[in-house]
Write an enzyme that holds these catalytic residues in place. Structure first.
Site, PDB file in Angstrom:
ATOM      1  N   PHE A 179       0.634  -1.520  -0.365  1.00 50.18           N
ATOM      2  CA  PHE A 179       0.267  -0.239   0.024  1.00 50.18           C
ATOM      3  C   PHE A 179       0.809   1.164   0.350  1.00 50.18           C
ATOM      4  O   PHE A 179       0.369   2.593  -0.275  1.00 50.18           O
ATOM      5  CB  PHE A 179      -0.939   0.456   1.033  1.00 50.18           C
ATOM      6  CG  PHE A 179      -0.346   0.265   2.487  1.00 50.18           C
ATOM      7  CD1 PHE A 179       0.022   2.378   2.359  1.00 50.18           C
ATOM      8  CD2 PHE A 179       0.266  -0.202   3.494  1.00 50.18           C
ATOM      9  CE1 PHE A 179       0.112   2.073   4.032  1.00 50.18           C
ATOM     10  CE2 PHE A 179       1.116   0.007   4.455  1.00 50.18           C
ATOM     11  CZ  PHE A 179       0.735   1.122   4.549  1.00 50.18           C
ATOM     12  N   LYS A 239      -0.928  -6.920  -9.379  1.00 52.53           N
ATOM     13  CA  LYS A 239      -2.121  -6.802  -8.247  1.00 52.53           C
ATOM     14  C   LYS A 239      -1.477  -6.082  -6.764  1.00 52.53           C
ATOM     15  O   LYS A 239      -0.679  -6.243  -6.464  1.00 52.53           O
ATOM     16  CB  LYS A 239      -1.909  -9.248  -7.557  1.00 52.53           C
ATOM     17  CG  LYS A 239      -3.238  -9.058  -6.534  1.00 52.53           C
ATOM     18  CD  LYS A 239      -3.578  -8.049  -5.791  1.00 52.53           C
ATOM     19  CE  LYS A 239      -3.301  -8.266  -4.288  1.00 52.53           C
ATOM     20  NZ  LYS A 239      -3.672  -7.327  -3.098  1.00 52.53           N
ATOM     21  N   GLU A 277      -4.835  -3.812  -1.988  1.00 54.13           N
ATOM     22  CA  GLU A 277      -6.236  -3.503  -1.968  1.00 54.13           C
ATOM     23  C   GLU A 277      -6.461  -2.089  -1.080  1.00 54.13           C
ATOM     24  O   GLU A 277      -7.320  -1.598  -1.205  1.00 54.13           O
ATOM     25  CB  GLU A 277      -6.948  -4.564  -1.279  1.00 54.13           C
ATOM     26  CG  GLU A 277      -6.794  -5.068   0.142  1.00 54.13           C
ATOM     27  CD  GLU A 277      -5.180  -5.697   0.194  1.00 54.13           C
ATOM     28  OE1 GLU A 277      -4.949  -5.882  -0.788  1.00 54.13           O
ATOM     29  OE2 GLU A 277      -5.838  -6.547   1.248  1.00 54.13           O
ATOM     30  N   SER A 326       5.200  -7.032   3.038  1.00 53.03           N
ATOM     31  CA  SER A 326       6.084  -7.191   5.014  1.00 53.03           C
ATOM     32  C   SER A 326       6.737  -8.968   4.472  1.00 53.03           C
ATOM     33  O   SER A 326       6.268  -8.988   3.921  1.00 53.03           O
ATOM     34  CB  SER A 326       4.875  -7.345   6.018  1.00 53.03           C
ATOM     35  OG  SER A 326       3.871  -7.706   5.656  1.00 53.03           O
ATOM     36  N   CYS A 385       9.123   2.026   3.724  1.00 49.79           N
ATOM     37  CA  CYS A 385      10.313   0.385   3.858  1.00 49.79           C
ATOM     38  C   CYS A 385      11.691   1.152   4.151  1.00 49.79           C
ATOM     39  O   CYS A 385      12.413   0.699   4.690  1.00 49.79           O
ATOM     40  CB  CYS A 385      10.585  -0.024   2.468  1.00 49.79           C
ATOM     41  SG  CYS A 385      11.082  -0.005   1.512  1.00 49.79           S
ATOM     42  N   GLU A 426       8.328  -4.381  13.325  1.00 54.39           N
ATOM     43  CA  GLU A 426       8.313  -2.907  11.790  1.00 54.39           C
ATOM     44  C   GLU A 426       7.481  -2.065  12.973  1.00 54.39           C
ATOM     45  O   GLU A 426       5.902  -2.629  12.716  1.00 54.39           O
ATOM     46  CB  GLU A 426       8.633  -3.425  11.205  1.00 54.39           C
ATOM     47  CG  GLU A 426       8.207  -2.585   9.993  1.00 54.39           C
ATOM     48  CD  GLU A 426       8.228  -3.041   8.543  1.00 54.39           C
ATOM     49  OE1 GLU A 426       7.407  -4.104   8.133  1.00 54.39           O
ATOM     50  OE2 GLU A 426       8.160  -1.950   7.519  1.00 54.39           O
TER      51      GLU A 426
HETATM   52  P1  NAD Z   1       1.294  -6.698   3.260  1.00 52.51           P
HETATM   53  O1  NAD Z   1       2.281  -8.013   2.739  1.00 52.51           O
HETATM   54  O2  NAD Z   1       0.382  -7.077   4.057  1.00 52.51           O
HETATM   55  O3  NAD Z   1       0.761  -6.458   1.522  1.00 52.51           O
HETATM   56  C1  NAD Z   1       1.308  -6.555   0.533  1.00 52.51           C
HETATM   57  C2  NAD Z   1       1.057  -7.585  -0.837  1.00 52.51           C
HETATM   58  O4  NAD Z   1       0.381  -8.783  -0.534  1.00 52.51           O
HETATM   59  C3  NAD Z   1      -0.464  -6.462  -0.831  1.00 52.51           C
HETATM   60  O5  NAD Z   1      -0.659  -6.866  -1.895  1.00 52.51           O
HETATM   61  C4  NAD Z   1      -1.698  -7.325  -0.609  1.00 52.51           C
HETATM   62  O6  NAD Z   1      -2.610  -7.195  -0.666  1.00 52.51           O
HETATM   63  C5  NAD Z   1      -1.000  -8.816  -0.410  1.00 52.51           C
HETATM   64  N1  NAD Z   1      -1.237  -9.814   1.062  1.00 52.51           N
HETATM   65  C6  NAD Z   1      -0.987  -9.744   1.627  1.00 52.51           C
HETATM   66  N2  NAD Z   1      -1.853 -10.540   3.391  1.00 52.51           N
HETATM   67  C7  NAD Z   1      -1.774 -11.835   2.118  1.00 52.51           C
HETATM   68  C8  NAD Z   1      -1.449 -12.849   2.447  1.00 52.51           C
HETATM   69  N3  NAD Z   1      -1.440 -13.691   3.307  1.00 52.51           N
HETATM   70  N4  NAD Z   1      -1.172 -14.057   0.616  1.00 52.51           N
HETATM   71  C9  NAD Z   1      -1.029 -13.735  -0.255  1.00 52.51           C
HETATM   72  N5  NAD Z   1      -0.378 -11.882  -0.190  1.00 52.51           N
HETATM   73  C10 NAD Z   1      -1.249 -11.156   0.935  1.00 52.51           C
HETATM   74  O7  NAD Z   1       1.936  -4.978   3.213  1.00 52.51           O
HETATM   75  P2  NAD Z   1       1.577  -3.859   3.122  1.00 52.51           P
HETATM   76  O8  NAD Z   1       1.403  -3.642   4.595  1.00 52.51           O
HETATM   77  O9  NAD Z   1       0.488  -3.459   1.598  1.00 52.51           O
HETATM   78  O10 NAD Z   1       2.506  -2.885   2.579  1.00 52.51           O
HETATM   79  C11 NAD Z   1       3.706  -2.716   3.895  1.00 52.51           C
HETATM   80  C12 NAD Z   1       5.262  -3.039   4.303  1.00 52.51           C
HETATM   81  O11 NAD Z   1       5.879  -3.376   2.829  1.00 52.51           O
HETATM   82  C13 NAD Z   1       5.499  -2.494   5.592  1.00 52.51           C
HETATM   83  O12 NAD Z   1       6.532  -4.677   6.511  1.00 52.51           O
HETATM   84  C14 NAD Z   1       6.885  -2.427   4.232  1.00 52.51           C
HETATM   85  O13 NAD Z   1       8.355  -2.408   4.880  1.00 52.51           O
HETATM   86  C15 NAD Z   1       6.609  -3.580   3.192  1.00 52.51           C
HETATM   87  N6  NAD Z   1       7.439  -2.625   1.690  1.00 52.51           N
HETATM   88  C16 NAD Z   1       8.844  -2.811   1.416  1.00 52.51           C
HETATM   89  C17 NAD Z   1       9.601  -2.275   0.715  1.00 52.51           C
HETATM   90  C18 NAD Z   1      10.534  -3.281   0.565  1.00 52.51           C
HETATM   91  O14 NAD Z   1      11.238  -2.348  -0.698  1.00 52.51           O
HETATM   92  N7  NAD Z   1      11.020  -4.006   0.989  1.00 52.51           N
HETATM   93  C19 NAD Z   1       8.751  -1.051  -0.141  1.00 52.51           C
HETATM   94  C20 NAD Z   1       7.922  -0.993   0.442  1.00 52.51           C
HETATM   95  C21 NAD Z   1       6.927  -2.025   1.657  1.00 52.51           C
END
Ligand code: NAD
Length: 511
Positions: free
Chosen positions: A163, A187, A190, A240, A295, A396
């Site tokens: 997000f 994808k 959401e 994450s 991040c 985090e």
């Molecule tokens: P998230 O892991 O909750 O979601 C990321 C994606 O995974 C979304 O598209 C979501 O719909 C999908 N998703 C969520 N739960 C899932 C599941 N159980 N099974 C399959 N897919 C699933 O992350 P977020 O809250 O959207 O974003 C924040 C996180 O992203 C933080 O931890 C941040 O550090 C990390 N991030 C990392 C980087 C990097 O480059 N390392 C960059 C941006 C964000």
């Protein structure tokens, strides 16, 4: 990290629906499942987003698979021309795109435009694809034999994005993926899905043929289908750490190439000789920018020796000057958090810290917008005397909370950073070039800043952390992105004169 978007059951029926983009057009979902998309500054549901079923994901993959043969056969010069057009149309529409980011993510307009600028850099890099795809050629590798290497696209590749960068992270992926001749299924998160749909329209306007770029909205149902679909060759993921691990393990088990970037806990090491005012400016900018939902945000300041007291005082003095507000306020520097649940989770670390022995120096729960507004606001917060066993150090937080760990020496600071399970970014603040070089040599982290608090690499380098911040071999975007989205083929070729060959069952013995 944060909770999934709440089901849209309570959302009023008249709200705009964010739909899928499949085979060059908007496709309303038919699964009957949807999620709520909030205006986080107002604290209310603004739209709903359709959640794809397995069948809808299959339709997007089928469109991408059908488009692949023609797209990979499209000449490099034509693909380059289209990439230039994509870059130009995104640039021309950047304010509209930024407005969508502010509306759904909450980041202030200047930050939203910065996100798009960094995404554009990646599209500009992809415009150099003819140069990037040049192979190697060895003439006369053996007598009369030439050997050369090609890099060819993988086929249908998928991107799953978080997000916090709804425009930039997709641009990290699709520019290079398309440039290399792959077709793409995105994808997006959401929680703020509209930017992806707008990008799909812009790509179509730029001349990307139907089926080459597709968007399926949704949740884990869509992700898990992409991870097992036999026609998806590779998956790029950013999000994450627990989900990154799941994506990597499931995708690779199903034979796919996977790069899965995870969460972070970025440390800023401040040595006693650092310029305290500069370090404080950097900590405040990097800790509270985008409400800490980056991040590469600084989460923990590691203060060595007697720099701690003046540094904490300098940060504390700056906090009241950080203007928190909605993106509609031209003076606002920091917007709300993404959802109510996430805001409450971030605030919970301020509640638990004192009992665990830390000192809350600035408490964002005291901010007037946190107390009185419906929006998901939390003021900039500072927790001092933090120890490695505390919740606010271990997790985090992903919010506007800076924690300060006080240590006695460089060695102690380095051990702390190297023992941390994350290794995305880190920074050192010092006037001592030797100390900085030693840190760069010693530290177990993928991206290092020297007097630079957020060392996000420029687009012609690649982005990636170490340890729990990245699962996979290749970093994202830049040269490693080109490597990820292509596979090598090596050709050994000879054109002997007819009649000059003999039967020989052994390995070649002469050179
Ligand atoms: P998230 O892991 O909750 O979601 C990321 C994606 O995974 C979304 O598209 C979501 O719909 C999908 N998703 C969520 N739960 C899932 C599941 N159980 N099974 C399959 N897919 C699933 O992350 P977020 O809250 O959207 O974003 C924040 C996180 O992203 C933080 O931890 C941040 O550090 C990390 N991030 C990392 C980087 C990097 O480059 N390392 C960059 C941006 C964000």
């Amino acid at each position: 990290m944060t909770h999934a978007a709440e089901p849209g059951a309570h959302a009023p029926a008249h709200l705009e629906r964010v739909v899928h983009w499949i085979d060059g057009r908007r496709v309303p979902g038919s699964s009957g499942r949807s999620g709520s998309v909030y205006d986080p500054a107002a604290g209310r549901v603004a739209r709903t987003v359709d959640f794809a079923s397995v069948e809808e994901v299959d339709a997007a993959v089928a469109a991408a698979a059908a488009a692949f043969p023609a797209w990979r056969a499209t000449s490099l010069s034509r693909r380059t021309d289209i990439l230039f057009r994509i870059r130009n149309v995104v640039e021309a529409n950047r304010r509209e795109l930024a407005a969508l980011l502010t509306a759904e993510h909450g980041k202030v307009p200047s930050d939203a435009l910065g996100e798009i600028a960094r995404g554009l850099e990646n599209l500009e890099f992809a415009c150099g694809v003819p140069n990037l795809l040049k192979g190697g050629y060895s003439e006369q590798a053996s007598t009369g034999i030439d050997v050369y290497q090609l890099r060819q696209p993988l086929g249908v590749v998928a991107g799953v994005t978080p997000f916090n960068f709804p425009a930039m992270v997709p641009m990290w992926m699709f520019g290079n993926a398309l440039a290399c001749g792959n077709t793409f299924v995105l994808k997006p998160s959401e929680k703020d899905p509209s930017a992806s749909l707008f990008l799909a329209e812009l790509l179509a306007e730029a001349g990307v043929p139907a089926g080459v770029f597709n968007v399926v909205q949704g949740d884990r149902v869509a992700v898990d289908r992409l991870l097992e679909h036999p026609d998806v060759a590779a998956v790029s993921f950013v999000g994450s750490t627990p989900i990154a691990r799941h994506v990597y393990e499931t995708g690779t088990r199903n034979g796919k190439r996977v790069q899965a970037l995870g969460g972070a806990k970025n440390h800023m090491l401040v040595l006693p000789d650092a310029d305290v005012e500069m370090a404080a400016d950097a900590a405040v900018s990097a800790g509270y920018g985008s409400s800490g939902e980056r991040c590469m945000a600084i989460a923990t300041i590691v203060a060595v020796g007697d720099v701690a007291d003046p540094l904490v005082a300098a940060i504390r003095a700056r906090i009241p000057r950080v203007k928190v507000g909605p993106g509609s306020d031209p003076e606002a520097q920091m917007g709300p958090l993404i959802t109510q649940q996430h805001m409450e989770k971030v605030a919970s670390y301020l509640a638990s810290a004192p009992a665990q022995g830390a000192t809350v120096v600035a408490d964002g729960r005291d901010h007037p917008l946190h107390r009185s507004s419906e929006g998901f606001f939390l003021g900039p917060s500072l927790i001092d005397h933090v120890g490695p066993g505390m919740d606010c150090y271990r997790d985090e937080i992903f919010g506007p909370v800076l924690t300060v760990v006080r240590v006695d020496s460089y060695g102690e600071a380095l051990r702390l950073i190297n023992d941390n399970p994350y290794g995305n970014g880190t920074a050192i603040f010092t006037r001592d070039g030797g100390a900085a070089r030693r840190f760069q040599f010693d530290v177990h982290v993928g991206m290092v800043g020297i007097n630079v608090p957020i060392p996000v690499p420029v687009a012609y380098y690649s982005f990636g952390g170490w340890k729990g911040s990245l699962f996979g071999d290749l970093h994202m975007y830049g040269p490693e992105g080109i490597q990820f989205y292509t596979r090598a083929k090596v050709v050994t070729s000879r054109w002997p004169d007819p009649g000059s060959s003999t039967v020989d069952l052994g390995f070649p013995r002469t050179r």
